[in-house]
Design an enzyme around this catalytic site. Structure first.
Site, mmCIF file in Angstrom:
data_model
loop_
_atom_site.group_PDB
_atom_site.id
_atom_site.type_symbol
_atom_site.label_atom_id
_atom_site.label_comp_id
_atom_site.label_asym_id
_atom_site.label_seq_id
_atom_site.Cartn_x
_atom_site.Cartn_y
_atom_site.Cartn_z
ATOM 1 N N THR A 188 2.623 2.546 2.372
ATOM 2 C CA THR A 188 2.419 3.522 4.122
ATOM 3 C C THR A 188 3.173 4.462 4.032
ATOM 4 N N ALA B 96 1.884 -5.759 7.211
ATOM 5 C CA ALA B 96 1.689 -5.214 8.268
ATOM 6 C C ALA B 96 1.880 -3.446 8.836
ATOM 7 N N GLU B 97 0.641 -2.965 10.008
ATOM 8 C CA GLU B 97 1.480 -1.793 10.437
ATOM 9 C C GLU B 97 2.259 -3.032 11.949
ATOM 10 N N TYR C 93 12.980 4.823 26.911
ATOM 11 C CA TYR C 93 11.956 4.429 28.461
ATOM 12 C C TYR C 93 11.972 3.564 28.799
ATOM 13 N N THR D 83 -5.627 -3.661 9.181
ATOM 14 C CA THR D 83 -4.650 -3.678 8.467
ATOM 15 C C THR D 83 -3.760 -5.932 8.377
ATOM 16 N N TYR E 245 -0.581 -3.825 18.807
ATOM 17 C CA TYR E 245 0.141 -4.434 17.950
ATOM 18 C C TYR E 245 0.162 -6.214 17.934
ATOM 19 N N LEU F 135 13.653 1.500 17.632
ATOM 20 C CA LEU F 135 14.973 1.890 18.663
ATOM 21 C C LEU F 135 16.372 2.253 18.126
ATOM 22 N N THR G 67 5.951 -12.506 14.177
ATOM 23 C CA THR G 67 6.225 -11.908 15.690
ATOM 24 C C THR G 67 6.445 -12.875 17.242
ATOM 25 N N ASP G 68 7.648 -12.824 17.485
ATOM 26 C CA ASP G 68 7.947 -13.477 18.985
ATOM 27 C C ASP G 68 6.694 -12.389 19.801
ATOM 28 N N GLU G 69 6.620 -10.927 19.420
ATOM 29 C CA GLU G 69 5.727 -10.516 20.182
ATOM 30 C C GLU G 69 4.098 -11.167 20.954
ATOM 31 N N HIS H 117 5.091 -1.882 28.589
ATOM 32 C CA HIS H 117 6.010 -2.332 28.094
ATOM 33 C C HIS H 117 6.262 -3.500 28.368
ATOM 34 N N LYS I 23 -1.396 -9.397 16.280
ATOM 35 C CA LYS I 23 -0.418 -10.233 15.309
ATOM 36 C C LYS I 23 -0.645 -11.416 15.425
ATOM 37 N N LYS J 120 0.574 -1.210 -0.161
ATOM 38 C CA LYS J 120 -0.084 0.040 0.036
ATOM 39 C C LYS J 120 1.445 1.251 -0.044
HETATM 40 P P1 NAD Z 1 6.999 -2.547 8.426
HETATM 41 O O1 NAD Z 1 6.884 -1.112 9.125
HETATM 42 O O2 NAD Z 1 8.888 -1.829 7.858
HETATM 43 O O3 NAD Z 1 6.803 -2.672 6.843
HETATM 44 C C1 NAD Z 1 5.291 -2.849 6.296
HETATM 45 C C2 NAD Z 1 5.453 -3.059 5.482
HETATM 46 O O4 NAD Z 1 3.299 -3.120 4.481
HETATM 47 C C3 NAD Z 1 5.174 -1.544 4.283
HETATM 48 O O5 NAD Z 1 5.700 -0.717 2.846
HETATM 49 C C4 NAD Z 1 3.741 -0.989 4.305
HETATM 50 O O6 NAD Z 1 3.921 -0.285 3.356
HETATM 51 C C5 NAD Z 1 2.740 -1.994 4.157
HETATM 52 N N1 NAD Z 1 2.218 -2.317 4.185
HETATM 53 C C6 NAD Z 1 1.218 -2.044 5.426
HETATM 54 N N2 NAD Z 1 -0.699 -1.885 5.715
HETATM 55 C C7 NAD Z 1 -0.524 -1.950 4.111
HETATM 56 C C8 NAD Z 1 -2.573 -2.550 3.594
HETATM 57 N N3 NAD Z 1 -2.621 -2.362 4.695
HETATM 58 N N4 NAD Z 1 -1.889 -3.242 2.968
HETATM 59 C C9 NAD Z 1 -0.697 -3.723 1.516
HETATM 60 N N5 NAD Z 1 0.238 -2.913 2.560
HETATM 61 C C10 NAD Z 1 0.075 -2.722 3.423
HETATM 62 O O7 NAD Z 1 7.379 -3.915 8.856
HETATM 63 P P2 NAD Z 1 8.534 -4.987 8.985
HETATM 64 O O8 NAD Z 1 9.300 -4.411 10.359
HETATM 65 O O9 NAD Z 1 9.231 -5.112 7.633
HETATM 66 O O10 NAD Z 1 8.095 -6.105 8.822
HETATM 67 C C11 NAD Z 1 7.289 -6.784 8.125
HETATM 68 C C12 NAD Z 1 6.925 -8.090 9.075
HETATM 69 O O11 NAD Z 1 7.711 -8.777 9.989
HETATM 70 C C13 NAD Z 1 5.085 -7.877 9.802
HETATM 71 O O12 NAD Z 1 4.655 -8.464 9.520
HETATM 72 C C14 NAD Z 1 5.791 -7.875 11.158
HETATM 73 O O13 NAD Z 1 4.836 -8.276 11.924
HETATM 74 C C15 NAD Z 1 6.782 -8.964 11.112
HETATM 75 N N6 NAD Z 1 8.385 -8.796 11.964
HETATM 76 C C16 NAD Z 1 8.584 -7.504 11.822
HETATM 77 C C17 NAD Z 1 9.604 -8.004 12.592
HETATM 78 C C18 NAD Z 1 10.752 -6.454 13.250
HETATM 79 O O14 NAD Z 1 11.600 -6.531 14.037
HETATM 80 N N7 NAD Z 1 11.078 -5.977 12.334
HETATM 81 C C19 NAD Z 1 10.000 -8.598 13.962
HETATM 82 C C20 NAD Z 1 9.116 -10.587 13.575
HETATM 83 C C21 NAD Z 1 7.866 -9.799 12.295
HETATM 84 P P1 TYD Z 2 11.070 -0.985 19.012
HETATM 85 O O1 TYD Z 2 12.291 -0.910 17.940
HETATM 86 O O2 TYD Z 2 9.823 -0.338 19.125
HETATM 87 O O3 TYD Z 2 10.718 -2.870 19.405
HETATM 88 P P2 TYD Z 2 9.543 -3.434 19.799
HETATM 89 O O4 TYD Z 2 8.514 -2.567 20.390
HETATM 90 O O5 TYD Z 2 9.141 -4.290 18.869
HETATM 91 O O6 TYD Z 2 10.070 -4.628 20.651
HETATM 92 O O7 TYD Z 2 11.824 -1.027 20.522
HETATM 93 C C1 TYD Z 2 12.693 -1.412 20.992
HETATM 94 C C2 TYD Z 2 12.986 -1.203 22.037
HETATM 95 O O8 TYD Z 2 13.256 -0.061 22.740
HETATM 96 C C3 TYD Z 2 11.574 -1.694 23.301
HETATM 97 O O9 TYD Z 2 11.391 -2.487 24.886
HETATM 98 C C4 TYD Z 2 11.288 -0.183 23.375
HETATM 99 C C5 TYD Z 2 12.030 0.916 23.274
HETATM 100 N N1 TYD Z 2 12.294 2.158 22.851
HETATM 101 C C6 TYD Z 2 12.501 2.831 23.813
HETATM 102 O O10 TYD Z 2 13.625 3.002 24.754
HETATM 103 N N2 TYD Z 2 13.442 4.231 23.171
HETATM 104 C C7 TYD Z 2 12.696 4.915 22.009
HETATM 105 O O11 TYD Z 2 13.106 5.321 21.471
HETATM 106 C C8 TYD Z 2 11.854 3.813 21.275
HETATM 107 C C9 TYD Z 2 11.150 3.741 19.931
HETATM 108 C C10 TYD Z 2 11.735 2.091 21.840
#
Ligand code: NAD
Ligand code: TYD
Length: 350
Positions: free
Chosen positions: A39, A86-87, A215, A103, A158, A198, A133-135, A292, A162, A37
């Site tokens: 975003t 995803a968001e 945080y 989403t 979030y 982060l 995700t592990d979350e 948190h 998921k 999309k």
């Molecule tokens: P990101 O936010 O960087 O990217 C998400 C992408 O999805 C973007 O390109 C956005 O435009 C697209 N998108 C959002 N809403 C949409 C919609 N309604 N239709 C079509 N496209 C849409 O996310 P990321 O960090 O690359 O994560 C990707 C996936 O991996 C997610 O499903 C997330 O839950 C999972 N994940 C992420 C992490 C992490 O540390 N980032 C860890 C484990 C799993």
């Molecule tokens: P984040 O990158 O948002 O990933 P997630 O919450 O999915 O693990 O945050 C990683 C860790 O860092 C989380 O414990 C929150 C903390 N954090 C801060 O302390 N300061 C910040 O400005 C942000 C964005 C995250």
């Protein structure tokens, strides 16, 4: 596997763009369709190097739009789906949970329905791979790890969205026999990550001599994996993982937030020619994130033992590569931190 036409959703985002690059370059016989999309988190700049490849097509669209998704599957009859769209940011989910519901849950169900319908005649050789995700497992105290069998206990909007999407994917496997795979990965870091998360947020702030907002007490623990290693794990699971199974992905690499930020400050001081200790002076403790999660830690033995996957980079090496990328790609950072980013940043950290 006769997986010729692969739909990857969210391919313009952080992890998706690394996965698209890996598949487009390593599998010239596949055709990769990137549905995104675009975003605030999606950026086609991330894919500049492969956008002209013969085996790649970008499609702009919203997975929440049911009719659009149905039409897309009817038109292309994809052989497989790898679903990442995803968001993805916890802080945004605290501010606006409903967008995450649409989403992450409705969008996933739309894709499941479309795949189920278009594949109905024959599920053989088809795969719906859901990236999670592990979350979803909740928060750990000091001991123990998340296993594939750990009960779900999501704590943020979030992770709740998921977790719900994971449940729907498993329900379609059980109810309709849809061929599925799921992976749950720990925190990723690396090039192209949007600077609300982060590490890129801290890199950007260190560069600009802005406060480094930690945080709470900074004692929360995350388990960090280099993004390309996540893409390689998805590749291994997509090709060799068992249908119907879940695989946890992680680097056995736990860090307290405050420690990882101190290490980053040290690396940045060296790269920017500053005296050691300079950047860390900007560390600022701010109000904790609501609800948190204390600690995430993945037990990744299943994917290591069954599929032979393991992280290719040591954390210190991955961090150096990441910092180098952000310092060499100032335009990318400037483009994504203008406009809406400033508005979000001011609201979040005011
Ligand atoms: P990101 O936010 O960087 O990217 C998400 C992408 O999805 C973007 O390109 C956005 O435009 C697209 N998108 C959002 N809403 C949409 C919609 N309604 N239709 C079509 N496209 C849409 O996310 P990321 O960090 O690359 O994560 C990707 C996936 O991996 C997610 O499903 C997330 O839950 C999972 N994940 C992420 C992490 C992490 O540390 N980032 C860890 C484990 C799993
Ligand atoms: P984040 O990158 O948002 O990933 P997630 O919450 O999915 O693990 O945050 C990683 C860790 O860092 C989380 O414990 C929150 C903390 N954090 C801060 O302390 N300061 C910040 O400005 C942000 C964005 C995250």
């Amino acid at each position: 596997m006769a997986a010729n036409k692969i739909l990857i959703t969210g391919g313009a985002g952080f992890i998706g763009s690394h996965l698209i690059r890996l598949f487009v370059n390593n599998y010239p016989d596949y055709h990769i369709y990137n549905l995104d999309k675009l975003t605030y988190a999606g950026n086609l700049e991330n894919l500049k190097d492969i956008e002209g490849a013969d085996n790649y097509t970008f499609i702009k669209g919203d997975i929440v739009d049911e009719q659009f998704v149905k039409g897309l599957f009817a038109e292309h009859a994809f052989d497989s789906v790898i679903h990442l769209a995803a968001e993805s940011h916890v802080d945004r989910s605290i501010k606006n949970p409903t967008e995450f519901l649409f989403t992450n849950i409705v969008g996933t169900v739309n894709l499941l329905n479309a795949a189920k319908e278009v594949w109905a005649a024959d599920f053989s050789d088809k795969v719906f791979y859901h990236v999670s995700t592990d979350e979803v497992y909740g928060s750990l105290d000091d001991g123990g790890y998340f296993l594939e069998t750990t009960a779900y206990d999501p704590q943020s909007p979030y992770s709740a969205s998921k977790a719900s999407s994971d449940h729907f994917v498993r329900a379609y496997s059980n109810t309709y026999k849809l061929p599925i795979k799921i992976s749950n990965c720990s925190n990723n870091y690396g090039p192209n990550q949007f600077p609300e998360k982060l590490l890129p947020l801290m890199i950007n702030n260190i560069k600009q001599n802005k406060p480094l907002p930690i945080y709470g007490k900074g004692e929360n623990i995350r388990d960090w994996l280099y993004v390309v290693d996540h893409a390689k794990a998805i590749d291994a699971i997509f090709h060799h993982g068992k249908l119907g199974e879940t695989y946890n992905i992680g680097g056995f690499n736990e860090w307290k937030n405050i420690d990882i930020v101190h290490l980053l400050c040290k690396v940045m001081d060296r790269k920017l020619g500053r005296e050691e200790g300079t950047s860390a002076q900007s560390i600022t403790y701010v109000q904790d994130r609501a609800g948190h999660d204390m600690r995430y830690a993945i037990d990744a033995k299943k994917i290591m033992n069954e599929l032979g996957w393991e992280p290719s980079l040591q954390f210190e090496e991955g961090l150096e590569k990441t910092v180098d990328w952000y310092l060499e790609n100032e335009d990318w950072l400037e483009n994504v931190t203008s406009g809406n980013y400033q508005k979000y940043y001011n609201e979040q950290y005011s």
